[in-house]
Design an enzyme around this catalytic site. Structure first.
Site, short mmCIF file in Angstrom:
data_model
loop_
_atom_site.label_atom_id
_atom_site.label_comp_id
_atom_site.label_asym_id
_atom_site.label_seq_id
_atom_site.Cartn_x
_atom_site.Cartn_y
_atom_site.Cartn_z
CG ASN A 12 -1.76 1.21 1.37
OD1 ASN A 12 -1.79 2.05 0.46
ND2 ASN A 12 -2.46 1.34 2.48
CE LYS A 14 -0.28 3.21 4.73
NZ LYS A 14 -0.23 3.33 6.18
CG HIS A 98 -5.83 1.80 5.16
ND1 HIS A 98 -5.42 2.76 6.07
CD2 HIS A 98 -4.79 0.96 5.03
CE1 HIS A 98 -4.19 2.49 6.46
NE2 HIS A 98 -3.77 1.41 5.85
CD GLU A 100 -3.12 5.46 6.66
OE1 GLU A 100 -3.08 5.48 5.42
OE2 GLU A 100 -2.22 4.93 7.36
CD GLU A 170 -3.34 -2.38 7.33
OE1 GLU A 170 -2.22 -2.60 6.87
OE2 GLU A 170 -3.99 -1.36 7.06
N GLY A 176 2.53 2.52 10.79
CA GLY A 176 3.46 3.63 10.63
C GLY A 176 4.15 4.04 11.92
CB SER A 216 5.30 -1.52 12.10
OG SER A 216 4.90 -0.18 12.33
P1 13P Z 1 3.08 0.56 7.71
O1 13P Z 1 3.59 -0.72 7.13
O2 13P Z 1 3.78 1.78 7.20
O3 13P Z 1 2.96 0.49 9.20
O4 13P Z 1 1.56 0.72 7.15
C1 13P Z 1 0.69 -0.34 7.27
C2 13P Z 1 -0.51 -0.04 6.48
O5 13P Z 1 -1.29 0.81 6.82
C3 13P Z 1 -0.73 -0.81 5.24
O6 13P Z 1 -2.00 -0.61 4.74
#
Ligand code: 13P
Length: 260
Positions: A12, A14, A98, A100, A170, A176, A216
């Site tokens: 992803n 982002k 997601h 976010e 997640e 992150g 992560s």
């Molecule tokens: P990270 O791997 O940067 O923690 O992000 C995970 C994520 O949100 C994947 O969709």
């Protein structure tokens, strides 16, 4: 009961990279895809680069995915993307719900549910994301919150449709932050999700549904996650922006397939 679940590692990206860097990263993953072994690879670039990345992965084993979409087929939805538009560009997958999207853009389980159904109707494989916040975990509410998201996001779907989805667990506190869930913490929630899927569909269908872990994930923690019986791959953010790291994670999951 036996079920084969091919491991799936999705990047992803982002809201990162620019067009040349996106194409370069995709080309590098394509060139090195064999390193992933048996693991299925998916790249989910920003929407505006899906077409360019699609060209880079065309005719390769690397699949393409969107990061989001709308549930309606067309109309006055400024800034949105219809399911068929992603299909047009060669997408096979789409990330939905997601955290976010849920926390920053107000997406509800009901909206994620509508999108999940629309994705399947368009022939896309939805990667449906769920996960608790730190506050919810510390309050001992992880199971209740995740179960509620799974039920809400997959409401009203027949077993045949549920069989086609991918779930991504997640935990919000691990995204992150560099704070990965322990393999035991992740496995516990994955097992809970699979049990719930068994109730929503059937144990046999649930045994075939792939559940990714996200938050992560890095090459150095992927192997411990990969050996857990209910962790069928990873949804990777930060580490998916480097071919070395992304493929390192995919390699960790590329072991002989798990039989349960
Ligand atoms: P990270 O791997 O940067 O923690 O992000 C995970 C994520 O949100 C994947 O969709």
């Amino acid at each position: 009961m036996t079920a084969f679940r091919r491991k799936i590692v999705a990047g992803n990206w982002k809201m990162n990279l620019d067009r040349p860097k996106a194409v370069e990263l995709a080309a590098s993953v394509v060139a090195r895809a064999a390193e992933a072994g048996t693991t299925e690879l998916v790249l989910c670039p920003p929407a505006v680069y899906v077409e360019a990345v699609g060209s880079a992965v065309a005719k390769s084993v690397v699949a393409l995915g969107g990061q989001n979409m709308h549930d309606k087929a067309s109309g006055a939805f400024t800034g949105e993307i219809a399911p068929a538009m992603l299909v047009d560009l060669g997408c096979r997958y789409v990330i939905l719900g997601h955290s976010e999207r849920r926390t920053l853009f107000g997406e509800t389980d009901a909206f994620v549910n509508a999108k999940t159904k629309a994705a399947l109707a368009a022939g896309l494989v939805p990667i449906v994301c769920v996960g608790e916040t730190l506050e919810e975990r510390e309050a001992g509410r992880t199971g209740e919150v995740v179960a509620g998201q799974v039920r809400g996001s997959l409401a009203g779907m027949p077993a045949g449709d549920l069989a086609k989805v991918v779930i991504a667990y997640e935990p919000v506190w691990a995204i992150g932050t560099g704070k990965v869930a322990t393999p035991q913490q992740a496995q516990e929630v994955h097992a809970l999700i699979r049990t719930l899927l068994g109730e929503l569909a059937s144990p046999a269908v649930a045994a075939g549904i792939r559940i990714q872990y996200g938050g992560s994930v890095k090459p150095d923690n992927a192997a411990d996650l990969a050996v857990q019986p209910d962790i069928d791959g990873a949804l990777v953010g930060g580490a998916s922006l480097k071919a070395d790291d992304f493929l390192g994670i995919a390699r960790a999951f590329g072991q002989p397939a798990t039989v349960t």
